[in-house]
Design an enzyme around this catalytic site. Structure first.
Site, PDB file in Angstrom:
ATOM      1  N   GLY A  39       0.873  -1.188   0.000  1.00  0.00           N
ATOM      2  CA  GLY A  39       0.000   0.000   0.000  1.00  0.00           C
ATOM      3  C   GLY A  39       0.901   1.227   0.000  1.00  0.00           C
ATOM      4  N   ALA A 227       7.358  -0.132  -4.902  1.00  0.00           N
ATOM      5  CA  ALA A 227       7.661   0.727  -3.745  1.00  0.00           C
ATOM      6  C   ALA A 227       8.909   1.592  -3.917  1.00  0.00           C
ATOM      7  CB  ALA A 227       7.748  -0.064  -2.434  1.00  0.00           C
ATOM      8  N   ALA A 228       9.554   1.533  -5.082  1.00  0.00           N
ATOM      9  CA  ALA A 228      10.694   2.437  -5.313  1.00  0.00           C
ATOM     10  C   ALA A 228      10.207   3.894  -5.289  1.00  0.00           C
ATOM     11  CB  ALA A 228      11.373   2.113  -6.638  1.00  0.00           C
ATOM     12  N   GLY A 229       9.054   4.143  -5.902  1.00  0.00           N
ATOM     13  CA  GLY A 229       8.493   5.504  -5.908  1.00  0.00           C
ATOM     14  C   GLY A 229       8.058   5.939  -4.517  1.00  0.00           C
ATOM     15  N   ASP A 230       7.528   5.009  -3.738  1.00  0.00           N
ATOM     16  CA  ASP A 230       7.123   5.339  -2.352  1.00  0.00           C
ATOM     17  C   ASP A 230       8.352   5.701  -1.518  1.00  0.00           C
ATOM     18  OD1 ASP A 230       4.559   4.625  -3.128  1.00  0.00           O
ATOM     19  OD2 ASP A 230       4.831   2.544  -2.493  1.00  0.00           O
ATOM     20  N   GLY A 265       9.364  -7.511  -3.169  1.00  0.00           N
ATOM     21  CA  GLY A 265       8.336  -7.146  -2.192  1.00  0.00           C
ATOM     22  C   GLY A 265       8.406  -5.673  -1.836  1.00  0.00           C
ATOM     23  N   SER A 269      11.635  -4.479   1.078  1.00  0.00           N
ATOM     24  CA  SER A 269      12.711  -3.837   0.309  1.00  0.00           C
ATOM     25  C   SER A 269      13.030  -2.416   0.771  1.00  0.00           C
ATOM     26  CB  SER A 269      12.318  -3.785  -1.167  1.00  0.00           C
ATOM     27  OG  SER A 269      11.323  -2.792  -1.386  1.00  0.00           O
TER      28      SER A 269
END
Ligand code: RIB
Length: 280
Positions: A39, A227-230, A265, A269
């Protein structure tokens, strides 16, 4: 230590690692299935905490096992979850993710309980910074950004129609290149900085149409870009709120985003501060 409140989504990610991503209408088999907490909101909160901030998450989950599973790493990481509400009429949000060996992914989200985070149930504690994204109702993001006193970052993901007041209130707006194209000229209504990310090609920070910083990530072997952008969003906010310069902050955020792509994941990560500084 800076305090950061994140208003956003909590999902359980069901991840299929597969030899190649399917085309529309195509079936691809032989995938390996895993489950990870995810999320965008939850990822950003945990990323901020691991990067040295004190993070609080305001979110909704369903009254189900997925809600407990989705919060496990947030709890272990020390994120303040007192603002997470459990709703009885909707299931915990779920993301269906396919990941190719290149690290690229396809993501489909069923928001479930994230839709229950409406403006009438929103209470935002005081803190140094607020981070929002668009996996919860847009009206909630609009209310939060209008009311909050402090540094405001809005990650305009996933792309959708928003009230212009969100752009006017934000000190920092973050988009990836696909979102930047989707929003087009409407982003010129932003009063603050705009960070645009270009994956392995880096990121640009601009204000009033002028570039103020550019940075490239370190070279890494991408395993999963989920989730790299998060992580980039959390890192850029943490660094700017700490008082680092725009150049230093963008460099730190690019390195943090790259670090998050080196492991499978979303939440497993998210890198520690030490890992990002070593990578830089
Ligand atoms: O940004 C990555 C996240 O998008 C995943 O964790 C998934 O839950 C979706 O919300």
């Amino acid at each position: 230590m800076s305090s950061i409140v994140v208003i956003g989504s909590i999902n359980l990610d069901l991840v299929a690692t597969v030899a190649r991503l399917p085309s529309p209408g195509e079936t691809v088999t032989d995938a390996v299935l895993s489950r990870f907490p995810g999320g965008k909101g939850a990822n950003q909160a945990l990323a901020a905490q691991r990067l040295g901030a004190e993070a609080t998450l305001i979110a909704c989950v369903g009254e189900d096992a997925a809600g407990v599973e989705a919060q496990a790493l947030l709890l272990e990481g020390g994120v303040d979850l007192t603002g997470v509400q459990t709703v009885t009429d909707l299931p915990t949000g779920t993301a269906l993710i396919a990941v190719a060996p290149s690290g690229e992914n396809h993501i489909v989200v069923a928001p479930g309980a994230n839709r229950a985070l409406t403006p009438d149930v929103l209470t935002v504690p005081d803190s140094d910074a607020l981070i929002c994204q668009l996996e919860v109702p847009v009206d909630t993001v609009a209310k939060a950004t209008q009311d909050f006193k402090g540094f405001i970052c809005v990650n305009l993901a996933p792309a959708m129609h928003i009230d212009v007041s969100i752009l006017q209130c934000a000190d920092l707006v973050i988009v990836n290149e696909i979102e930047a194209t989707w929003y087009g000229d409407s982003l010129s209504a932003a009063n603050g900085m705009i960070a645009t990310t270009f994956g392995a090609a880096g990121a640009v920070l601009s204000k009033n149409g002028e570039d103020i910083a550019r940075a490239k990530p370190p070279r890494i072997e991408a395993v999963d870009t989920t989730a790299a952008g998060d992580t980039f969003t959390a890192a850029l906010t943490v660094a700017l709120v700490e008082g680092q310069s725009p150049e230093e902050s963008l460099q730190f955020a690019c390195a943090a985003g790259a670090a998050a792509a080196t492991k499978l994941g979303a939440q497993p990560s998210l890198p520690s501060r030490e890992k990002v500084e070593t990578l830089m």
